[in-house]
Write an enzyme that holds these catalytic residues in place. Structure first.
Site, mmCIF file in Angstrom:
data_model
loop_
_atom_site.group_PDB
_atom_site.id
_atom_site.type_symbol
_atom_site.label_atom_id
_atom_site.label_comp_id
_atom_site.label_asym_id
_atom_site.label_seq_id
_atom_site.Cartn_x
_atom_site.Cartn_y
_atom_site.Cartn_z
ATOM 1 C CB CYS A 91 -0.947 0.013 1.190
ATOM 2 S SG CYS A 91 -2.000 -1.432 1.225
ATOM 3 C CG HIS B 206 -3.448 3.102 2.064
ATOM 4 N ND1 HIS B 206 -3.942 2.745 0.829
ATOM 5 C CD2 HIS B 206 -3.441 1.974 2.806
ATOM 6 C CE1 HIS B 206 -4.218 1.451 0.839
ATOM 7 N NE2 HIS B 206 -3.926 0.962 2.028
ATOM 8 C CG ASN C 139 -6.559 -1.419 1.041
ATOM 9 O OD1 ASN C 139 -5.865 -0.934 0.155
ATOM 10 N ND2 ASN C 139 -6.046 -1.894 2.161
#
Ligand code: ACO
Length: 309
Positions: A111, A236, A266
């Site tokens: 990520c 994020h 996500n």
């Protein structure tokens, strides 16, 4: 000399998977997913390959920045779901773009991948080794998810975002960056032997809030900027509760944090460039604004970047 964002682009698969669809697949509920994560739906790539998604996002960013592929000096692609073990997906995108001979490579930082890419792009530009750098974050996480594991399959989605950076002579610049890795914490988030994402969510939650708060403070201090001077934070998009906890720790109102997790879940390395693109197109970031980005992901890896847009 500074590093300026001159174009952004995204690709989001058309197919939508809602929480209600997931209720029919595993023992879960829309209510559980919404209250624990803030996610309502996510996009799933059916026909689209990761190379296709990344190429489409790249084309839009190049068009937005009025740049042709052959003008590029470097293509960096961040992903944890590459098309093949090799060649790098960046090379496949370079070929699709017909960016003849352009230096291209992948990075693997889960990520945090887009921020790692931004940091590398900024270093190349400031060292005078590149003038135009395309950084792409692209993921086909639907292939890395165990669709029988309710603790992970509700969290992730597919998509791609791309950002074109250029050397700049005006005040736009990447003001400060700081990246970290800690492999000894690997067991909190990793891919198992089948390639499926495994995660210790509760522990990771705490590490995520603490590490992102610390690294945000570090870049702010480096650039001598106070949290309240920030126009927008692009975090994020892993969990809206992590984002809210971070806002509280930094003493900033939730409204200063860009959130689109309800639409896409996500998307790992794609999450920040998708959010950045949407924030710019919605007029939430204007030239001259101070923008803070932060991420934490598998590795563990984490980091932050402060820029004047
Ligand atoms: N539906 C219903 N119940 C569920 C589900 C589900 N989808 N998943 C888990 N549960 C149950 C669990 O079994 C548990 O039940 P029990 O109490 O009977 O044991 C209960 O819900 C609570 O589970 P927790 O894991 O404690 O739930 P939590 O509130 O921590 O939320 C979550 C889980 C959303 C994963 C959260 O911990 C989180 O967001 N963690 C951080 C994720 C993160 O930071 N990711 C970033 C990096 S991702 C990357 O790099 C690819």
């Amino acid at each position: 000399m500074g590093t300026k964002i001159v174009g952004t682009g995204v690709y989001l698969p058309k197919s939508v998977l809602t929480n209600f669809d997931l209720e029919k697949m595993v023992d879960t509920s829309d209510e559980w997913i919404m209250t624990r994560t803030g996610i309502k739906e996510r996009r799933i790539a059916k026909e689209e390959t990761i190379t296709h998604m990344a190429t489409q996002a790249a084309k839009e960013a190049l068009k937005d920045g009025s740049t042709s592929p052959e003008e590029l000096d470097l293509i960096i692609l961040a992903t944890l779901t590459p098309e093949k073990r090799f060649p790098a997906t960046a090379c496949l995108v370079q070929a699709q773009l017909e960016a003849k001979g352009v230096y291209s490579f992948d990075i693997s930082a889960a990520c945090s991948g887009f921020l790692y890419g931004l940091d590398i792009a900024d270093s190349f530009i400031k060292a005078g080794k590149a003038k135009k750098v395309l950084v792409i974050g692209a993921e086909k996480l639907s292939e890395a998810v165990d669709w029988e594991d309710r603790s992970t399959c509700v969290l992730f989605g597919d998509g791609a975002g791309a950002v074109l950076f250029e050397n700049s002579e005006d005040e736009s610049d990447v003001l400060a960056t700081k990246m970290y890795s800690e492999g000894s914490l690997e067991e909190l988030l990793y891919a198992d032997k089948c390639g499926y994402i495994r995660m210790k969510g509760r522990e990771l939650f705490k590490v995520a809030v603490r590490s992102m708060e610390e690294v945000c403070r570090e870049v702010l201090e480096k650039a001598n900027v106070k949290p309240e001077e920030i126009s927008l934070v692009i975090p994020h998009q892993a969990n809206v509760r992590i984002i809210n906890a971070l806002a509280e720790k930094l003493g900033l109102p939730k409204e200063k944090f860009y959130v689109n997790i309800h639409k896409y879940g996500n998307t790992s390395a794609a999450s920040i460039p998708i959010a950045l693109h949407e924030a710019i197109k919605e007029g939430k970031i204007k030239r001259g604004d101070l923008v803070l980005m932060t991420a934490m992901g598998g590795g563990l890896t984490w980091g932050a970047a402060l820029l004047r847009y």
